[in-house]
Scaffold this active site. Structure first.
Site, mmCIF file in Angstrom:
data_model
loop_
_atom_site.group_PDB
_atom_site.id
_atom_site.type_symbol
_atom_site.label_atom_id
_atom_site.label_comp_id
_atom_site.label_asym_id
_atom_site.label_seq_id
_atom_site.Cartn_x
_atom_site.Cartn_y
_atom_site.Cartn_z
ATOM 1 N N ASP A 1 47.788 25.270 20.933
ATOM 2 C CA ASP A 1 46.386 25.299 21.369
ATOM 3 C C ASP A 1 45.588 24.334 20.500
ATOM 4 O O ASP A 1 45.080 24.693 19.432
ATOM 5 C CB ASP A 1 45.822 26.712 21.258
ATOM 6 C CG ASP A 1 44.427 26.816 21.869
ATOM 7 O OD1 ASP A 1 43.910 25.792 22.355
ATOM 8 O OD2 ASP A 1 43.853 27.926 21.848
ATOM 9 N N SER B 1 59.158 20.506 29.579
ATOM 10 C CA SER B 1 60.402 19.830 29.190
ATOM 11 C C SER B 1 61.466 20.854 28.857
ATOM 12 O O SER B 1 61.171 22.040 28.673
ATOM 13 C CB SER B 1 60.202 18.924 27.949
ATOM 14 O OG SER B 1 59.222 17.959 28.179
#
Length: 822
Positions: free
Chosen positions: A334, A262
């Site tokens: 993560d 994005s």
């Protein structure tokens, strides 16, 4: 003979008549489910009349006496326009696609059942705050009101797809909306695939130092050396063939490189020409028809909210109110770790933990399959998470004998309050309120870009796993699940998530780039979605003292590739203008023409130009030549050009130029040799695929946006009516991002990009604009199925106004939902 001829004519006429009647019948049945936007409907579940005003783009503006009534109206509008899409999303999350599509989707159902997303979503309903539970309940009632209307009035089963597939549509439940947000988390997650690929590549490479070349870290400080995967799990083969993913567009797990992405940026008042804050956002997802996104305006008790929703969820994920704008980008946090779990050799129902062997948490699950016997799965969970099938994600290639693989993932929470946090952001009126409201957000992790009347901010939201500093692989490789130091130790405090409020320069932005440099375990991530677009964004933002709505739009639509500008001088350094004149039609002549075109090119990935295609084909062929020698069949997993890898090789960083030499050949090839050979490969491929002269090529012919219907898009003849294909500019590394497929006969098809764009201007909020890539309707016979598609392709927008008079002025219809009296 005349008699035979007359009977043949009669037979042909009868066949034509039958075809016409058949087409007419199909059209009649399909058209029955077209929603009528201009009518009054008596429904159960509202306390007072609800009004849905459809503006000329079919964007619903929903008004009601209470917030619950407004959410009811949104559920009704979603079901009017996107019932099939909602049904498929829910069935995917449930692992129940095979009841409709048979054996071809069994692989999807197996994976989703093992992840257990739907059950976890149902459990999370009770964890929501009271306003969110009320919104979810009202939204579900609105969906069910539309389902009741379809049944009562025989409205063509609600969607034309329902005639082709025997789909039972159960009543919508509050937990179904939570299941869709978990499904989005799966579609945006990429760290699992990265861990597997890193492990497979480390096994394949003879020189461990070369791993940092082909899977490079984002620029910044390095990290300590990781253990070799082969050392942790000895005995694994260098290469093992992986099973294919299910051959269906319904497969919910994106290929590597096609997870979330994005753009979002914001300007403070001192950097805005009109003196108000600005915010732009364009989330990137895989293209489909209809689009993932659906535009809507909700008039709530705290005021109007307008922006992008996802059918199935009662929340504006990117949008604005009168006081606050918000947008999202994938943070690349993560939030996934794979664990290799050791089975008890004496009892395969047990696995090793730090405290000894323990039984799996197991239960059966039955998958019903159309036209085939059902399958019973045994779902197994460890303390780390669910056990995954070895046939998915190529896990069988990295799993030693006597072991299985489990997944730790923040989205697997049974008390996931992400929906409550998202709805609270909608109700916030300041940046600080929105940041505080996001504390309960779990997954998928996002960068939340914010702008109120005076302040801009960026906050990473989502649960951050707390890892032990002694973790074997630091989350970069699958690790031994029985070692305590590899296991998660809860969640990091929300206050430690990256946060930027009112920066001194007055500009904030994110293109999925690295935003912080922290030592492990506070690192956020080692994998980032962008190292290239951010450079072009910086150039555009810094080139102006102040910005406007139009300059933000210009940046969203910018097709210039920083990557092309930086790499072409490197790989072609010894090729530009160095060859002698060559006869027409020879490979040397073609190479000279290509180099001359690229020498005069400014890196603009314009759909009408030949240079982007020559450049893209050259880079693709170059990476293939560089890695095929070392990686063999594993090279197929590297479907997209990695710019940092090419740069490391051609700058010979830490000896990376070694990739240029083909080990199996006697001569020692140079990087110039590889560049020249790769260019010849590219020109041969271009000639075979497109023909004609190089000057007549069009990037847009190769870079077509593929808004394909996930089911009907494969049906002969019908696919020409339901698929939307468009010539587009941009590329893998441009701000106007159009991520290519990287595979098949058309590797440069545009398959992943900005399905929604919005620009919010708080100097004049009603001048804000937005657009989606297809249209509001999911019904291919509706004029609103693709009416925004050409606007989107041309870089145009529609007004994003909270002024109800503007909506009414050119409304295509007004739906009134009236309380049904007993």
């Amino acid at each position: 003979m005349a008699l035979v001829f007359r009977w043949l004519l009669r037979l042909a006429g009868a066949l034509v008549l039958l075809v016409v009647l058949g087409v007419g019948l199909i059209y009649f049945l399909a058209s029955q489910s077209l929603p009528d936007y201009d009518r009054t409907v008596s429904v159960q579940g509202v306390t007072a009349p609800v009004e849905i005003v459809r503006d000329n783009a079919a964007v619903p503006h929903i008004f009601g006496e209470t917030d619950s009534d407004v959410f009811f109206g949104l559920g009704y509008a979603h079901a009017q326009d996107r019932l099939w899409q909602m049904t498929m999303l829910r069935r995917t999350a449930q692992g129940r696609l095979s009841e409709v599509f048979g054996t071809r989707t069994v692989g999807i159902d197996r994976l989703l059942r093992r992840l257990d997303l739907y059950r976890l979503a149902q459990q999370s309903v009770e964890a929501q705050d009271a306003p969110t539970r009320a919104a979810l309940t009202a939204y579900a009632a609105g969906v069910n009101a539309r389902l009741a209307e379809i049944n009562e009035r025989a409205l063509g089963r609600g969607a034309p797809e329902m005639f082709l597939f025997d789909v039972t549509v159960a009543p919508w439940q509050p937990g179904d909306s939570l299941a869709i947000i978990k499904l989005m988390a799966l579609q945006l997650a990429g760290h699992l695939q990265d861990e597997v690929l890193r492990a497979r590549t480390s096994l394949m490479l003879e020189d461990a130092d070369r791993l940092a070349d082909i899977l490079p870290d984002a620029p910044g400080s390095g990290i300590a050396a990781l253990p070799e995967y082969a050392a942790m799990f000895p005995g694994l083969p260098r290469y093992a063939e992986a099973g294919p993913d299910p051959d269906t567009p319904l497969w919910p797990v994106p290929a590597r490189g096609l997870a979330g992405a994005s753009n979002a940026w914001a300007a403070a008042p001192n950097r805005s020409a009109a003196g108000g804050t600005l915010l732009a956002n364009d989330p990137h997802l895989g293209f489909t028809a209809p689009s993932t996104w659906y535009l809507a305006r909700l008039e709530l008790a705290k005021g109007g909210v307008i922006g992008a929703t996802v059918p199935g969820m009662p929340v504006v994920l990117s949008g604005r109110s009168a006081h606050l704008g918000w947008g999202l980008t994938s943070s690349y946090l993560d939030d996934q770790d794979l664990y290799i779990e050791r089975l008890n050799p004496d009892n395969p129902e047990e696995y090793l933990t730090p405290d000894g062997y323990k039984r799996f948490d197991s239960r059966p699950s039955i998958i019903e399959i159309k036209d085939a016997p059902p399958i019973t799965l045994t779902l197994r969970w460890t303390e780390n998470g669910p056990v995954l099938p070895g046939s998915r994600y190529a896990l069988e290639t990295i799993t030693p004998q006597g072991h299985v693989v489990s997944l730790a993932w923040t989205a697997l929470s049974p008390r996931d309050t992400s929906m409550s946090a998202a709805l609270a952001v909608m109700g916030a009126s300041t940046v600080r309120e929105a940041i505080a409201a996001s504390e309960g957000y779990i997954a998928p992790s996002q960068n939340l870009m914010l702008a109120d009347q005076e302040t801009i901010a960026l906050k990473t939201i989502g649960a951050v796993p707390r890892r032990d500093p002694r973790h074997q692989s630091r989350g970069r490789l699958p690790s031994q699940g029985w070692r305590a130091e590899n296991r998660w130790q809860g969640r990091m405090p929300y206050a430690s998530n990256p946060e930027f409020v009112s920066p001194r320069g007055g500009i904030l932005g994110n293109t999925n780039n690295k935003i912080v440099e922290r030592p492990f375990p506070n690192h956020i991530s080692y994998e980032w979605g962008d190292t290239q677009r951010i450079n072009r964004w910086q150039r555009l933002m810094q080139s102006r003292e102040v910005h406007t709505r139009d300059s933000f739009i210009e940046a969203q639509l910018d097709p210039v590739s920083f990557t092309a500008r930086s790499l072409l001088p490197l790989i072609g350094a010894d090729l530009w203008f160095t060859g002698q004149a060559a006869p027409e039609g020879t490979p040397e002549r073609q190479r000279q023409i290509a180099l001359a075109l690229l020498a005069d090119w400014n890196g603009e990935m314009n759909e009408h130009m030949p240079e982007p295609l020559i450049y893209a084909a050259w880079l693709r062929a170059l990476q293939e030549r560089l890695i095929r020698d070392e990686l063999g069949p594993l090279a197929e997993e590297f479907k997209h050009v990695e710019p940092l890898f090419i740069e490391r090789v051609y700058r010979d960083i830490d000896g990376a130029a070694a990739w240029c030499d083909i080990r199996q050949s006697a001569p020692r090839e140079t990087c110039t040799d590889m560049a020249r050979l790769a260019l010849d490969d590219a020109l041969i491929w271009i000639n075979e695929r497109y023909g004609g002269s190089l000057e007549s090529l069009r990037w847009g012919d190769a870079h077509q946006a593929t808004h394909d219907h996930p089911v009907l898009g494969e049906v002969p003849v019908l696919r020409y009516f339901v698929n939307i294909r468009q010539s587009t500019s941009g590329g893998d590394n441009t701000l106007q991002r159009g991520r290519t497929s990287g595979e098949g006969p058309d590797p440069f098809q545009n398959v992943h990009g900005a399905g929604f764009r919005g620009v919010y201007d708080f100097a004049d909020p009603n001048s804000s604009v937005f657009i989606i890539s297809t249209g509001q309707s999911g019904h291919f016979l509706s004029r609103h199925y693709d009416d925004m598609a050409q606007l989107w392709r041309r870089g145009e927008y529609v007004p994003m106004s909270l002024d109800v008079n503007l909506a009414r002025a050119a409304a295509v219809g007004v739906t009134r939902l009236m309380p049904r009296t007993p």
